[in-house]
Write an enzyme that holds these catalytic residues in place. Structure first.
Site, PDB file in Angstrom:
ATOM      1  N   LYS A  20     104.046  94.718  18.577  1.00  0.00           N
ATOM      2  CA  LYS A  20     104.732  95.802  17.522  1.00  0.00           C
ATOM      3  C   LYS A  20     103.653  95.414  16.413  1.00  0.00           C
ATOM      4  O   LYS A  20     103.327  96.749  15.734  1.00  0.00           O
ATOM      5  CB  LYS A  20     106.084  95.116  16.782  1.00  0.00           C
ATOM      6  CG  LYS A  20     106.937  95.629  18.043  1.00  0.00           C
ATOM      7  CD  LYS A  20     108.409  95.088  17.661  1.00  0.00           C
ATOM      8  CE  LYS A  20     108.602  93.726  17.383  1.00  0.00           C
ATOM      9  NZ  LYS A  20     108.486  93.095  18.439  1.00  0.00           N
ATOM     10  N   THR A  21     103.849  94.229  15.589  1.00  0.00           N
ATOM     11  CA  THR A  21     102.905  94.284  14.421  1.00  0.00           C
ATOM     12  C   THR A  21     101.345  94.601  14.718  1.00  0.00           C
ATOM     13  O   THR A  21     100.929  95.355  13.729  1.00  0.00           O
ATOM     14  CB  THR A  21     103.300  92.849  13.890  1.00  0.00           C
ATOM     15  OG1 THR A  21     104.520  92.125  13.936  1.00  0.00           O
ATOM     16  CG2 THR A  21     102.056  92.693  12.571  1.00  0.00           C
ATOM     17  N   HIS A  33     115.952  95.301  14.787  1.00  0.00           N
ATOM     18  CA  HIS A  33     116.699  95.581  15.287  1.00  0.00           C
ATOM     19  C   HIS A  33     118.205  95.875  14.470  1.00  0.00           C
ATOM     20  O   HIS A  33     118.825  96.388  14.201  1.00  0.00           O
ATOM     21  CB  HIS A  33     117.447  95.453  16.473  1.00  0.00           C
ATOM     22  CG  HIS A  33     115.897  95.513  17.806  1.00  0.00           C
ATOM     23  ND1 HIS A  33     115.906  95.037  19.227  1.00  0.00           N
ATOM     24  CD2 HIS A  33     114.794  96.143  17.567  1.00  0.00           C
ATOM     25  CE1 HIS A  33     114.911  94.917  19.217  1.00  0.00           C
ATOM     26  NE2 HIS A  33     113.999  95.579  18.783  1.00  0.00           N
ATOM     27  N   ASP A  91     107.149  89.503  20.524  1.00  0.00           N
ATOM     28  CA  ASP A  91     105.775  89.320  20.587  1.00  0.00           C
ATOM     29  C   ASP A  91     105.050  90.499  22.015  1.00  0.00           C
ATOM     30  O   ASP A  91     104.038  90.068  22.221  1.00  0.00           O
ATOM     31  CB  ASP A  91     105.970  88.327  22.085  1.00  0.00           C
ATOM     32  CG  ASP A  91     105.412  86.715  21.273  1.00  0.00           C
ATOM     33  OD1 ASP A  91     105.038  86.792  19.682  1.00  0.00           O
ATOM     34  OD2 ASP A  91     105.166  85.778  21.428  1.00  0.00           O
TER      35      ASP A  91
HETATM   36  P1  GTP Z   1     107.319  89.669  16.937  1.00  0.00           P
HETATM   37  O1  GTP Z   1     107.653  90.164  15.426  1.00  0.00           O
HETATM   38  O2  GTP Z   1     107.328  87.933  16.504  1.00  0.00           O
HETATM   39  O3  GTP Z   1     108.088  90.203  17.869  1.00  0.00           O
HETATM   40  O4  GTP Z   1     106.115  90.135  17.810  1.00  0.00           O
HETATM   41  P2  GTP Z   1     105.417  91.593  17.690  1.00  0.00           P
HETATM   42  O5  GTP Z   1     106.314  92.623  18.797  1.00  0.00           O
HETATM   43  O6  GTP Z   1     104.669  91.662  16.382  1.00  0.00           O
HETATM   44  O7  GTP Z   1     103.949  90.818  18.747  1.00  0.00           O
HETATM   45  P3  GTP Z   1     102.802  91.289  17.720  1.00  0.00           P
HETATM   46  O8  GTP Z   1     101.899  91.689  17.660  1.00  0.00           O
HETATM   47  O9  GTP Z   1     102.311  89.571  16.879  1.00  0.00           O
HETATM   48  O10 GTP Z   1     101.720  89.852  18.587  1.00  0.00           O
HETATM   49  C1  GTP Z   1     102.016  89.373  19.533  1.00  0.00           C
HETATM   50  C2  GTP Z   1     100.631  88.686  20.436  1.00  0.00           C
HETATM   51  O11 GTP Z   1     100.629  89.887  21.576  1.00  0.00           O
HETATM   52  C3  GTP Z   1      99.615  88.203  19.394  1.00  0.00           C
HETATM   53  O12 GTP Z   1      99.107  87.236  20.288  1.00  0.00           O
HETATM   54  C4  GTP Z   1      99.099  89.645  19.687  1.00  0.00           C
HETATM   55  O13 GTP Z   1      97.389  89.330  19.503  1.00  0.00           O
HETATM   56  C5  GTP Z   1      98.920  89.926  21.876  1.00  0.00           C
HETATM   57  N1  GTP Z   1      98.724  90.858  20.906  1.00  0.00           N
HETATM   58  C6  GTP Z   1      99.284  92.413  20.685  1.00  0.00           C
HETATM   59  N2  GTP Z   1      98.762  93.169  21.174  1.00  0.00           N
HETATM   60  C7  GTP Z   1      97.337  92.625  22.379  1.00  0.00           C
HETATM   61  C8  GTP Z   1      97.260  93.611  22.505  1.00  0.00           C
HETATM   62  O14 GTP Z   1      97.156  94.919  22.992  1.00  0.00           O
HETATM   63  N3  GTP Z   1      96.646  93.161  24.216  1.00  0.00           N
HETATM   64  C9  GTP Z   1      96.389  91.805  24.411  1.00  0.00           C
HETATM   65  N4  GTP Z   1      95.543  91.520  25.065  1.00  0.00           N
HETATM   66  N5  GTP Z   1      96.851  91.189  23.217  1.00  0.00           N
HETATM   67  C10 GTP Z   1      97.438  91.637  22.615  1.00  0.00           C
HETATM   68 MG    MG Z   2     105.843  91.816  14.222  1.00  0.00          MG
END
Ligand code: GTP
Ligand code: MG
Length: 370
Positions: free
Chosen positions: A92-93, A137, A89
């Site tokens: 990354k995505t 990882h 969260d």
């Molecule tokens: P996993 O694949 O589950 O490990 O998560 P991840 O690291 O890929 O995170 P993801 O991109 O799914 O983002 C997780 C949450 O954070 C989502 O609700 C995004 O909208 C939020 N988010 C990501 N980047 C930002 C940012 O730069 N600012 C804010 N405010 N929220 C963000």
């Molecule tokens: Mg992700």
């Protein structure tokens, strides 16, 4: 068995034996050319001389698949391969998506980008970066354990409102173990509770010293959501890549690694392969892990059929006999008989491995590339 003589290592790196002895002396080890050094020392030396370590299994040596070292004059610059890692969260995505949004080529074609686990971004200045959408990882270290050290640079994503978390530490450890340089992307800087400075300070206790703190690890504040800091991140990736002088010989039979593979209803076994060296062409005969095949079609990350794929290019490969494993190597071979021979040999080896726990030898482990 876990040793190699200085001279032999020098030969494999195409360096002068005397230079290795000198380097070893500087490292506090006095040895002669014909003396053996242990694995750790050898790995250090290989890196010291700017080469990459390629692990070659004994089985590959046995069947003549250990690969050839490219002569320095055949090497040409190639795009860096970047993997994004970080805690769940932390974005990354989102960051991958935002970076993909900066791709001028995708923008021009207006097409929907296909998800193939890896894609390339062409920057405004025309530089190309390959991103790997790491599934986790575990996959990263598993691929490494299988000898597929495909990543040149790791981007560590840390959410500025959350700081360093268990998987952040895990990612740091994997990156260190892989000996891959890291760029820290401090994400979610748009949030009012974001505290990027705290992240930088906390990184110190993991022995990661960013530039602002007098170290040499690049860091950049970004917001994947607001799309800020992306150009700066791209610049830092390119700067890091430049220092590394990444090269490959594009004019040879291709070698690559499987990023992901699956059985597709309509298309049969499909593998996403990152080409490491050489150029993969439609019609090429290949071995891929314990499978073989002939390239029926190549599909790039934009969903387009292409005829060829050069170094650092991810492509979907169609025409496989079966589904290989992530990390498996693809090697183009001279003909189908040879492909089948190698695949059969490897299947036999895999069966043997399942029934016995053979001791591993590191004798053939060192082969220096690039
Ligand atoms: P996993 O694949 O589950 O490990 O998560 P991840 O690291 O890929 O995170 P993801 O991109 O799914 O983002 C997780 C949450 O954070 C989502 O609700 C995004 O909208 C939020 N988010 C990501 N980047 C930002 C940012 O730069 N600012 C804010 N405010 N929220 C963000
Ligand atoms: Mg992700």
């Amino acid at each position: 068995p876990e040793s190699i003589t200085v001279q032999e290592l020098a030969n494999r790196m195409a360096e002068k034996g005397a230079d290795l002895v000198k380097a070893l002396f500087k490292m506090g080890t006095a040895v002669t050319l014909n003396q053996p050094i242990d694995q750790d020392t050898a790995e250090l030396l290989v890196e010291e001389f700017g080469h990459r370590i390629q692990r070659v299994s004994e089985a590959d040596v046995e069947i003549g698949m250990e690969g050839e070292v490219d002569a320095p004059e055949t090497l040409k610059p190639r795009a860096p391969v970047v993997t994004i890692m970080g805690h769940v969260d932390h974005g990354k995505t989102s960051l991958l998506d935002a970076l993909r949004g900066t791709d001028v080529v995708a923008g021009e074609s207006g097409g929907i980008t296909q998800h193939i686990g890896a894609y390339q971004v062409t920057t405004k200045k025309g530089d190309v970066i390959t991103f790997l959408d790491t599934p986790g990882h575990e996959a990263f270290s598993e691929m490494r354990a299988r000898g597929a050290n495909v990543t040149d640079i790791v981007i560590l994503v840390v959410a500025a409102d959350d700081g360093l978390m268990p998987q952040t530490i895990e990612a740091i450890n994997h990156t260190k173990a892989a000996g891959v340089p890291m760029i820290v992307a401090i994400n979610k800087c748009d949030k009012p509770e974001a505290n990027p400075q705290k992240v930088r300070e906390r990184l110190l206790s993991e022995e990661i010293v960013v530039e602002d703190m007098g170290g040499d690890v690049q860091d950049v504040e970004v917001s994947a959501l607001k799309k800020t800091g992306l150009d700066e991140l791209i610049d830092k990736i390119l700067l890091q890549a430049e220092v590394m002088e990444l090269t490959a010989n594009p004019d040879r039979q291709a070698e690559g690694n499987v990023i992901e593979a699956q059985l597709d209803k309509g298309r049969g076994a499909v593998a996403t392969v990152l080409v490491r060296k050489g150029t993969l062409k439609v019609g090429d005969t290949f071995v891929i892990g314990a499978e073989s095949g002939k390239v029926r079609a190549l599909v790039n990350d934009k969903g387009q059929n292409v005829k060829v794929a050069g170094p650092s290019t991810p492509v979907e490969v169609l025409g496989l006999s079966g589904v290989p494993l992530a990390g498996d190597q693809l090697t183009v071979v001279e003909n189908e008989a040879r492909a089948r021979e190698v695949a059969a040999y490897r299947q036999e080896q895999a069966t043997k491995k399942r029934t016995t726990t053979a001791p591993t030898s590191f004798e053939h482990m060192f082969s220096a590339l690039n």
